[in-house]
Motif scaffolding. Structure first.
Motif, short mmCIF file in Angstrom:
data_model
loop_
_atom_site.label_atom_id
_atom_site.label_comp_id
_atom_site.label_asym_id
_atom_site.label_seq_id
_atom_site.Cartn_x
_atom_site.Cartn_y
_atom_site.Cartn_z
N GLU A 1 14.05 -56.38 -81.34
CA GLU A 1 13.40 -56.43 -80.02
C GLU A 1 14.16 -55.62 -78.96
O GLU A 1 13.55 -55.07 -78.04
N LEU A 2 15.49 -55.57 -79.08
CA LEU A 2 16.28 -54.83 -78.09
C LEU A 2 16.15 -53.32 -78.31
O LEU A 2 15.99 -52.86 -79.43
N ARG A 3 16.23 -52.59 -77.20
CA ARG A 3 16.13 -51.12 -77.31
C ARG A 3 17.45 -50.47 -76.89
O ARG A 3 18.20 -50.00 -77.72
N SER A 4 17.74 -50.43 -75.61
CA SER A 4 18.98 -49.83 -75.13
C SER A 4 19.59 -50.73 -74.06
O SER A 4 18.89 -51.45 -73.35
N ILE A 5 20.94 -50.66 -73.95
CA ILE A 5 21.70 -51.47 -73.00
C ILE A 5 22.52 -50.52 -72.13
O ILE A 5 23.23 -49.64 -72.65
N ASP A 6 22.40 -50.66 -70.81
CA ASP A 6 23.18 -49.77 -69.93
C ASP A 6 24.66 -50.17 -69.96
O ASP A 6 25.03 -51.27 -70.39
N ARG A 7 25.52 -49.27 -69.53
CA ARG A 7 26.96 -49.47 -69.61
C ARG A 7 27.43 -50.67 -68.79
O ARG A 7 28.32 -51.41 -69.22
N ASP A 8 26.87 -50.87 -67.61
CA ASP A 8 27.30 -51.99 -66.78
C ASP A 8 26.98 -53.32 -67.46
O ASP A 8 27.80 -54.25 -67.46
N THR A 9 25.80 -53.42 -68.05
CA THR A 9 25.43 -54.65 -68.75
C THR A 9 26.32 -54.87 -69.97
O THR A 9 26.77 -56.00 -70.23
N LEU A 10 26.61 -53.80 -70.72
CA LEU A 10 27.48 -53.91 -71.89
C LEU A 10 28.87 -54.39 -71.47
O LEU A 10 29.44 -55.30 -72.10
N ALA A 11 29.40 -53.82 -70.40
CA ALA A 11 30.73 -54.22 -69.93
C ALA A 11 30.75 -55.68 -69.51
O ALA A 11 31.71 -56.42 -69.78
N ALA A 12 29.68 -56.14 -68.86
CA ALA A 12 29.61 -57.53 -68.43
C ALA A 12 29.51 -58.48 -69.62
O ALA A 12 30.17 -59.54 -69.65
N VAL A 13 28.74 -58.11 -70.65
CA VAL A 13 28.60 -58.96 -71.85
C VAL A 13 29.92 -59.05 -72.58
O VAL A 13 30.35 -60.14 -73.00
N VAL A 14 30.61 -57.91 -72.72
CA VAL A 14 31.91 -57.89 -73.42
C VAL A 14 32.92 -58.73 -72.65
O VAL A 14 33.69 -59.51 -73.22
N SER A 15 32.95 -58.60 -71.33
CA SER A 15 33.88 -59.37 -70.51
C SER A 15 33.64 -60.86 -70.67
O SER A 15 34.58 -61.65 -70.80
N GLU A 16 32.37 -61.26 -70.66
CA GLU A 16 32.04 -62.68 -70.82
C GLU A 16 32.44 -63.17 -72.21
O GLU A 16 32.99 -64.28 -72.36
N PHE A 17 32.21 -62.35 -73.22
CA PHE A 17 32.56 -62.72 -74.59
C PHE A 17 34.07 -62.90 -74.73
O PHE A 17 34.55 -63.88 -75.31
N VAL A 18 34.84 -61.95 -74.18
CA VAL A 18 36.31 -62.02 -74.27
C VAL A 18 36.83 -63.25 -73.54
O VAL A 18 37.74 -63.94 -74.00
N ALA A 19 36.26 -63.56 -72.38
CA ALA A 19 36.69 -64.73 -71.62
C ALA A 19 36.44 -66.02 -72.41
O ALA A 19 37.28 -66.93 -72.43
N GLU A 20 35.29 -66.10 -73.08
CA GLU A 20 34.98 -67.29 -73.88
C GLU A 20 35.93 -67.41 -75.06
O GLU A 20 36.39 -68.51 -75.40
N MET A 21 36.25 -66.28 -75.70
CA MET A 21 37.17 -66.30 -76.83
C MET A 21 38.57 -66.73 -76.39
O MET A 21 39.24 -67.49 -77.09
N ASP A 22 39.01 -66.24 -75.22
CA ASP A 22 40.34 -66.59 -74.72
C ASP A 22 40.46 -68.07 -74.37
O ASP A 22 41.55 -68.64 -74.39
N SER A 23 39.34 -68.69 -74.03
CA SER A 23 39.39 -70.10 -73.62
C SER A 23 39.42 -71.06 -74.79
O SER A 23 39.64 -72.26 -74.62
N ILE A 24 39.19 -70.54 -76.02
CA ILE A 24 39.17 -71.40 -77.21
C ILE A 24 40.60 -71.69 -77.67
O ILE A 24 41.38 -70.77 -77.89
N GLY A 25 40.93 -72.96 -77.79
CA GLY A 25 42.27 -73.33 -78.23
C GLY A 25 42.33 -73.67 -79.71
O GLY A 25 43.32 -73.41 -80.38
N LEU A 26 41.26 -74.25 -80.25
CA LEU A 26 41.25 -74.68 -81.64
C LEU A 26 39.81 -74.76 -82.11
O LEU A 26 38.93 -75.19 -81.36
#
Length: 340
Positions: free
Chosen positions: A50-75
């Motif tokens: 269903e997805l077609r293309s993602i602009d750079r700003d949206t990609l950067a925001a998704v990656v930042s959110e993903f990294v933040a969630e991963m960093d918050s996981i302790g176990l």
């Protein structure tokens, strides 16, 4: 560090997951998607379509959110009883694990072939011997090549040939059929009762008699011959005593064995070996295959020792045999099979 730009597109969590997976694939770091449940794999594929293309700003925001969630996981925990059993494998009893699998129906979820591949070789060989050649061919095809080769080598020649030929006819087997076979085998194996003992009765009796006095061992074996001759024959094969050294140990391994035994213990064992013709043959085998200097020194000490008490002699022999069995269990030594 400046915060990432605000996304221009609004994406759902499933779409964000698809974006992260697409990014990992493009960077040559594919995640193990095959480990996910089938419904999640299907949903991910749908999002990709269903997805077609993602602009750079949206990609950067998704990656930042993903990294933040991963960093918050302790176990993290595996999720689900099947993952928990895999994580605790070897730490809880086999009986408890089997009961939990039966109660939760673990075989009905996840990949049954992972469970099957982790079973002991003896159980898999039994499956290959008893199941149809078609099922056996599928089983061998789903295992690692090295594991399949080891199992094939433990089967009679005609059975191994039949299974090898059957593999050539598995090319058109559908994935759903392979999964059903895996689920059926996993359920069947999980339903087998768990023995209270790790070793079979032959191995247990053999291990006890290995460390028994010769008179006791002979008396027990004579009684077994009268009660169950077939069982007695199997126990004899499982027994390894001082008298078995010439037939079960290769000459090149003798120097390593005698170096690991305290010389006074070795002298007592060899001095006592004169008591029977069979043990004398084992004594001569040991002396002939160690260094000449060491053999001459031990012969002199045997002469000086004279006759040793039977209890001391058997204790010394058991120490020598115990060291051989330790080396075998540690993978430092191989015993020759009874049939050579």
């Amino acid at each position: 560090m400046a915060p990432p730009p605000a996304p221009r597109m609004r994406l759902s969590r499933r779409q964000k997951a698809a974006v992260i997976v697409r990014l990992l694939l493009s960077e040559g770091a594919p995640p193990p998607l095959g480990d996910l449940p089938e419904e999640i794999q299907a949903e991910l594929t749908t999002q990709f379509g269903e997805l077609r293309s993602i602009d750079r700003d949206t990609l950067a925001a998704v990656v930042s959110e993903f990294v933040a969630e991963m960093d918050s996981i302790g176990l993290t925990f595996p999720g689900g009883i099947e993952g928990a059993l895999g994580l605790l494998d070897g730490h809880i009893s086999a009986a408890t694990a089997a009961r939990l699998r039966r109660e939760a129906g673990v075989a009905a979820r996840g990949d049954p072939w992972e469970r099957i591949a982790g079973l002991a070789q003896e159980r898999l060989v039994k499956v290959l011997e008893e199941e149809s050649t078609e099922v056996g061919a599928v089983l061998l095809s789903k295992l690692e090549v090295s594991q399949a080769a080891q199992l094939l080598g433990q089967l009679p020649g005609d059975r191994a040939r039949a299974l090898s030929y059957a593999i050539s006819r598995t090319g058109k087997v559908q994935p759903a059929t392979v999964r059903r076979i895996g689920l059926s085998l996993a359920a069947q194996l999980d339903a087998e009762p768990i023995s209270a003992f790790e070793a079979g009765p032959v191995q247990r009796v053999g291990a006890i008699l290995n460390y028994s006095r010769a008179a006791t061992r002979d008396e027990v074996l004579e009684g077994l011959d009268e009660t169950d001759a077939a069982f007695a024959a199997e126990v004899r094969k499982a027994i390894f005593t001082f008298a078995n050294v010439p037939t079960r140990i290769t000459p090149r391994d003798i120097p390593r064995i005698v170096r690991s035994i305290d010389q006074p213990v070795l002298v007592v064992a060899l001095a006592h070996a004169a008591s029977t013709e069979e043990m004398a043959a084992a004594r001569d085998f040991l002396l002939e295959n160690m260094s000449k200097r060491m053999a001459d020194a031990i012969r002199e000490e045997i002469t000086e020792a004279g006759t040793v008490r039977a209890e001391d002699g058997e204790e010394a022999m058991n120490a020598l045999v115990g060291e051989i069995r330790r080396m075998v269990e540690a993978g430092e030594l191989l015993l020759v099979a009874e049939d050579g």
